[in-house]
Design a protein around this motif. Structure first.
Motif, PDB file in Angstrom:
ATOM      1  N   ALA A 104       0.847  -1.194   0.000  1.00 31.12           N
ATOM      2  CA  ALA A 104       0.000   0.000   0.000  1.00 31.12           C
ATOM      3  C   ALA A 104       0.883   1.244   0.000  1.00 31.12           C
ATOM      4  CB  ALA A 104      -0.914   0.009   1.229  1.00 31.12           C
ATOM      5  N   SER A 143       0.989   5.110   0.706  1.00 27.30           N
ATOM      6  CA  SER A 143       0.252   6.175   1.379  1.00 27.30           C
ATOM      7  C   SER A 143       0.453   7.526   0.711  1.00 27.30           C
ATOM      8  CB  SER A 143       0.703   6.279   2.844  1.00 27.30           C
ATOM      9  OG  SER A 143       1.999   6.843   2.930  1.00 27.30           O
ATOM     10  N   HIS A 196       3.748   0.793   2.615  1.00 30.94           N
ATOM     11  CA  HIS A 196       3.379  -0.089   3.713  1.00 30.94           C
ATOM     12  C   HIS A 196       3.083  -1.489   3.192  1.00 30.94           C
ATOM     13  CE1 HIS A 196       2.326   3.964   5.181  1.00 30.94           C
ATOM     14  NE2 HIS A 196       2.511   3.490   6.398  1.00 30.94           N
ATOM     15  N   ARG A 226       0.201  -4.317   4.044  1.00 34.38           N
ATOM     16  CA  ARG A 226      -1.036  -4.602   4.763  1.00 34.38           C
ATOM     17  C   ARG A 226      -1.017  -6.075   5.140  1.00 34.38           C
ATOM     18  NH1 ARG A 226      -4.788  -1.588   7.618  1.00 34.38           N
ATOM     19  NH2 ARG A 226      -6.789  -2.688   7.697  1.00 34.38           N
ATOM     20  N   ARG A 263      -3.219  -4.701  10.135  1.00 35.86           N
ATOM     21  CA  ARG A 263      -2.508  -3.443  10.324  1.00 35.86           C
ATOM     22  C   ARG A 263      -1.627  -3.115   9.122  1.00 35.86           C
ATOM     23  NH1 ARG A 263      -0.423  -2.763  16.585  1.00 35.86           N
ATOM     24  NH2 ARG A 263      -2.478  -2.311  17.466  1.00 35.86           N
ATOM     25  N   ASP A 264      -1.122  -1.864   9.127  1.00 37.41           N
ATOM     26  CA  ASP A 264      -0.171  -1.404   8.122  1.00 37.41           C
ATOM     27  C   ASP A 264       1.223  -1.394   8.745  1.00 37.41           C
ATOM     28  OD1 ASP A 264      -2.315  -0.920   6.441  1.00 37.41           O
ATOM     29  OD2 ASP A 264      -2.505   1.160   7.075  1.00 37.41           O
ATOM     30  N   TRP A 277     -10.019  -2.965   4.853  1.00 36.71           N
ATOM     31  CA  TRP A 277      -9.441  -3.061   3.515  1.00 36.71           C
ATOM     32  C   TRP A 277     -10.524  -3.265   2.460  1.00 36.71           C
ATOM     33  CZ3 TRP A 277      -4.784  -1.986   1.589  1.00 36.71           C
ATOM     34  CH2 TRP A 277      -4.472  -2.443   0.301  1.00 36.71           C
ATOM     35  N   MET A 287      -7.227   3.167   3.701  1.00 36.21           N
ATOM     36  CA  MET A 287      -6.340   4.162   3.095  1.00 36.21           C
ATOM     37  C   MET A 287      -6.883   5.578   3.227  1.00 36.21           C
ATOM     38  SD  MET A 287      -3.869   2.297   1.993  1.00 36.21           S
ATOM     39  CE  MET A 287      -2.969   3.458   0.956  1.00 36.21           C
ATOM     40  N   TYR A 314      -4.766   8.239   5.209  1.00 38.40           N
ATOM     41  CA  TYR A 314      -3.553   8.652   4.499  1.00 38.40           C
ATOM     42  C   TYR A 314      -3.875   9.698   3.437  1.00 38.40           C
ATOM     43  CZ  TYR A 314      -1.490   4.408   6.513  1.00 38.40           C
ATOM     44  OH  TYR A 314      -1.049   3.430   7.354  1.00 38.40           O
ATOM     45  N   ASN A 324      -8.509   4.604  11.002  1.00 36.21           N
ATOM     46  CA  ASN A 324      -7.224   5.314  11.068  1.00 36.21           C
ATOM     47  C   ASN A 324      -7.388   6.829  10.968  1.00 36.21           C
ATOM     48  OD1 ASN A 324      -7.850   5.577   8.370  1.00 36.21           O
ATOM     49  ND2 ASN A 324      -5.835   4.973   7.608  1.00 36.21           N
TER      50      ASN A 324
END
Length: 298
Positions: free
Chosen positions: A158, A160, A165, A167, A177-178, A206, A246, A249, A284
């Motif tokens: 992923a 950002s 990151h 996942r 988690r990331d 996700w 996401m 971010y 998040n």
């Protein structure tokens, strides 16, 4: 391992061999059909390419008779020197897999990003695990706990916008988690089954997609038509569909004011989130400017 033979080949041949190496290194396997599909060549030519790569780097691959596929050998040593950004581009967008020749760009350009540390061998363990659906034992540096050892089940990369990151399901916390690539200290694939609750289809954040409605900031922007033109807004609004995992971010990267009354002041806040209710249940949001202190930093 010798690269002298590469110099005698055409650019097209070297590009195909670079692709063979990328598949071996980061996916863990290569088939003739992969070359046929990618380059539009005949199966006989693909066979020759694989044979040529094996001649140049004999210790990098071995044939799996059961799977009828060439797989990465445990003593793998790369023949091509790929920069990390090219690898990530290929993994995420599917291009840039030719020989890593340093060409000068057609126009002048500079970037404004901070350099990030990405260990390509460590990355390859993660990407091969993603491809295989395997478990990885990692050393990871978190802000709250420092360097720890844990087991994760990764399933996607992923971006950002600021850093990359992975996942994954984290067996230590029991959550998806990331994990920032630059914070990995070690990674190795380990044997063992993956439980159903550790698989990507169980990651609610996700798999949930939310639509954000971004508009010119009502208080900070004097000429909203400028922002509308810059972002290609339709009817004064930009609708963005994004995975819930996401969303934070995206909102942080573009300095989107997420307050109910568009009260954040400052020239950096050009956008306001019009439908704040779309963030309900997103976890998040500690990253979302002005939303509040929900979530956690770890």
């Amino acid at each position: 391992m010798s690269s002298e033979g590469l110099l005698k080949m055409t650019q097209a041949q070297r590009d195909r061999l670079a692709f063979v190496e990328l598949r071996l290194r980061f996916i863990g396997e290569i088939r003739r059909q992969d070359l046929v599909t990618r380059f539009g060549i005949q199966a006989a030519a693909a066979t020759r390419d694989i044979a040529q790569y094996k001649e140049l780097a004999s210790g990098n691959m071995q044939y799996d008779n059961k799977g009828k596929v060439y797989v990465r050998a445990s003593w793998f040593r790369p023949l091509f020197d790929f920069p990390a950004e090219r690898i990530l581009t290929w993994l995420s967008q599917g291009y840039g897999d030719g020989e890593p020749v340093r060409w000068k760009g057609g126009v002048a350009q500079e970037g404004a990003s901070l350099p990030g540390k990405v260990d390509l061998e460590l990355l390859s363990a993660l990407t091969r695990a993603i491809h295989r659906g395997a478990v990885v034992e990692i050393g990871y540096r978190a802000l709250s706990s420092g360097l720890t050892t844990r087991e994760i089940v990764p399933f996607a990369l992923a971006d950002s916008g600021l850093r990359w990151h992975v996942r994954a399901f984290d067996r230590r916390s029991g959550q998806f988690r990331d994990f920032a690539l630059g914070r990995f200290d070690d990674a190795r694939i380990i044997p063992g089954p993956v439980a159903d609750h550790e698989k990507s289809d169980q990651d609610i954040q996700w798999n949930r997609v939310t639509e954000l409605e971004l508009v010119p900031h009502p208080a900070n922007v004097q000429h909203p038509d400028t922002i509308e033109a810059e972002y290609g807004m339709d009817g004064g609004v930009l609708k963005v569909r994004v995975r819930a995992a996401m969303a934070g971010y995206l909102l942080r990267r573009w300095n989107v004011d997420c307050t109910e009354d568009h009260s954040l002041k400052g020239g950096e806040y050009h956008l306001w989130l019009r439908n704040r209710q779309a963030l309900y249940g997103v976890t998040n949001l500690v990253l979302a400017p002005g939303y509040g202190e929900s979530g956690e930093e770890w």
